[in-house]
Design a protein around this motif. Structure first.
Motif, PDB file in Angstrom:
ATOM      1  N   UNK A  78      59.055  21.643  28.261  1.00 16.31           N
ATOM      2  CA  UNK A  78      58.390  20.987  27.144  1.00 16.31           C
ATOM      3  C   UNK A  78      58.998  21.456  25.832  1.00 16.31           C
ATOM      4  N   UNK A  79      58.835  20.633  24.823  1.00 19.82           N
ATOM      5  CA  UNK A  79      59.340  20.988  23.496  1.00 19.82           C
ATOM      6  C   UNK A  79      58.215  20.822  22.483  1.00 19.82           C
ATOM      7  N   UNK A  80      58.295  21.639  21.452  1.00 22.46           N
ATOM      8  CA  UNK A  80      57.324  21.559  20.365  1.00 22.46           C
ATOM      9  C   UNK A  80      58.055  21.931  19.083  1.00 22.46           C
ATOM     10  N   UNK A  81      58.232  20.974  18.190  1.00 25.96           N
ATOM     11  CA  UNK A  81      58.928  21.294  16.943  1.00 25.96           C
ATOM     12  C   UNK A  81      58.045  22.118  16.004  1.00 25.96           C
ATOM     13  N   UNK A 104      50.128  18.926  26.851  1.00 24.07           N
ATOM     14  CA  UNK A 104      50.197  17.898  25.810  1.00 24.07           C
ATOM     15  C   UNK A 104      49.070  18.047  24.797  1.00 24.07           C
ATOM     16  N   UNK A 105      47.885  18.444  25.239  1.00 23.57           N
ATOM     17  CA  UNK A 105      46.765  18.676  24.327  1.00 23.57           C
ATOM     18  C   UNK A 105      47.054  19.815  23.355  1.00 23.57           C
ATOM     19  N   UNK A 106      47.932  20.738  23.759  1.00 22.87           N
ATOM     20  CA  UNK A 106      48.309  21.853  22.887  1.00 22.87           C
ATOM     21  C   UNK A 106      49.435  21.476  21.922  1.00 22.87           C
ATOM     22  N   UNK A 107      49.865  20.197  21.941  1.00 26.02           N
ATOM     23  CA  UNK A 107      50.861  19.737  20.989  1.00 26.02           C
ATOM     24  C   UNK A 107      52.290  19.748  21.496  1.00 26.02           C
ATOM     25  N   UNK A 108      52.482  19.986  22.780  1.00 24.20           N
ATOM     26  CA  UNK A 108      53.822  20.012  23.363  1.00 24.20           C
ATOM     27  C   UNK A 108      54.170  18.639  23.919  1.00 24.20           C
ATOM     28  N   UNK A 109      55.467  18.312  23.898  1.00 23.61           N
ATOM     29  CA  UNK A 109      55.975  17.079  24.493  1.00 23.61           C
ATOM     30  C   UNK A 109      56.707  17.441  25.782  1.00 23.61           C
ATOM     31  N   UNK A 110      56.268  16.881  26.887  1.00 18.72           N
ATOM     32  CA  UNK A 110      56.892  17.143  28.180  1.00 18.72           C
ATOM     33  C   UNK A 110      58.257  16.445  28.208  1.00 18.72           C
ATOM     34  N   UNK A 111      59.308  17.210  28.508  1.00 15.08           N
ATOM     35  CA  UNK A 111      60.651  16.642  28.582  1.00 15.08           C
ATOM     36  C   UNK A 111      61.215  16.677  30.001  1.00 15.08           C
ATOM     37  N   UNK A 112      60.591  17.407  30.880  1.00 11.22           N
ATOM     38  CA  UNK A 112      61.041  17.461  32.271  1.00 11.22           C
ATOM     39  C   UNK A 112      59.924  17.986  33.150  1.00 11.22           C
ATOM     40  N   UNK A 113      59.880  17.491  34.392  1.00  9.45           N
ATOM     41  CA  UNK A 113      58.816  17.895  35.296  1.00  9.45           C
ATOM     42  C   UNK A 113      59.324  17.810  36.731  1.00  9.45           C
ATOM     43  N   UNK A 114      59.047  18.848  37.496  1.00 11.37           N
ATOM     44  CA  UNK A 114      59.429  18.852  38.904  1.00 11.37           C
ATOM     45  C   UNK A 114      58.298  19.467  39.710  1.00 11.37           C
ATOM     46  N   UNK A 115      57.919  18.798  40.772  1.00 13.81           N
ATOM     47  CA  UNK A 115      56.892  19.301  41.679  1.00 13.81           C
ATOM     48  C   UNK A 115      57.525  19.457  43.054  1.00 13.81           C
ATOM     49  N   UNK A 116      57.512  20.675  43.580  1.00 18.09           N
ATOM     50  CA  UNK A 116      58.053  20.961  44.902  1.00 18.09           C
ATOM     51  C   UNK A 116      56.906  21.340  45.828  1.00 18.09           C
ATOM     52  N   UNK A 117      56.913  20.775  47.012  1.00 16.22           N
ATOM     53  CA  UNK A 117      55.884  21.057  48.006  1.00 16.22           C
ATOM     54  C   UNK A 117      56.575  21.619  49.246  1.00 16.22           C
ATOM     55  N   UNK A 118      56.025  22.692  49.801  1.00 14.03           N
ATOM     56  CA  UNK A 118      56.645  23.335  50.958  1.00 14.03           C
ATOM     57  C   UNK A 118      55.613  24.152  51.714  1.00 14.03           C
TER      58      UNK A 118
END
Length: 75
Positions: free
Chosen positions: A49-52, A17-31
Motif C-alpha cells: 500500500x502507499x500513502x502520500x 483503506x480506512x486509515x488512508x492508504x491506497x492498496x497497490x498490490x495484494x496476494x493471498x496464498x492458501x496452503x
C-alpha cells in the motif's frame, strides 16, 4: 479457496483503506501448514500500500519545502 479467507482479506483491505492508504498490490496464498498434522489450511496475505505525505502537515515542518536533507526523501 475458503470464503472465510476471502472475507478476512476484504476486512484487512477495508481497515488499511480506512486509515488512508491506497492498496497497490495484494496476494493471498492458501496452503496446508507444514508444522501441523491436522491438515487445516492456512492463509498468508501480502498487502502493498502507499500513502502520500506532504504539505498537509503530516510530514513535519519541512514537508514539501525541499529544504530537508534527509536521504529518505524523494523530490
Amino acid at each position: 479457496m475458503d470464503h472465510d479467507m476471502l472475507d478476512d482479506q476484504r476486512e484487512l483491505v477495508d481497515r488499511i483503506e480506512d486509515a488512508g492508504w491506497e492498496i497497490t498490490g495484494l496476494e493471498l496464498s492458501c496452503y496446508d501448514s507444514p508444522w501441523s498434522d491436522q491438515h487445516q489450511p492456512e492463509a498468508e496475505v501480502t498487502i502493498t500500500a502507499r500513502k502520500p505525505y506532504g504539505d498537509d502537515g503530516d510530514g513535519g515542518e519541512d514537508a514539501g519545502t525541499g529544504d530537508d536533507e534527509s536521504p529518505f526523501r524523494i523530490n
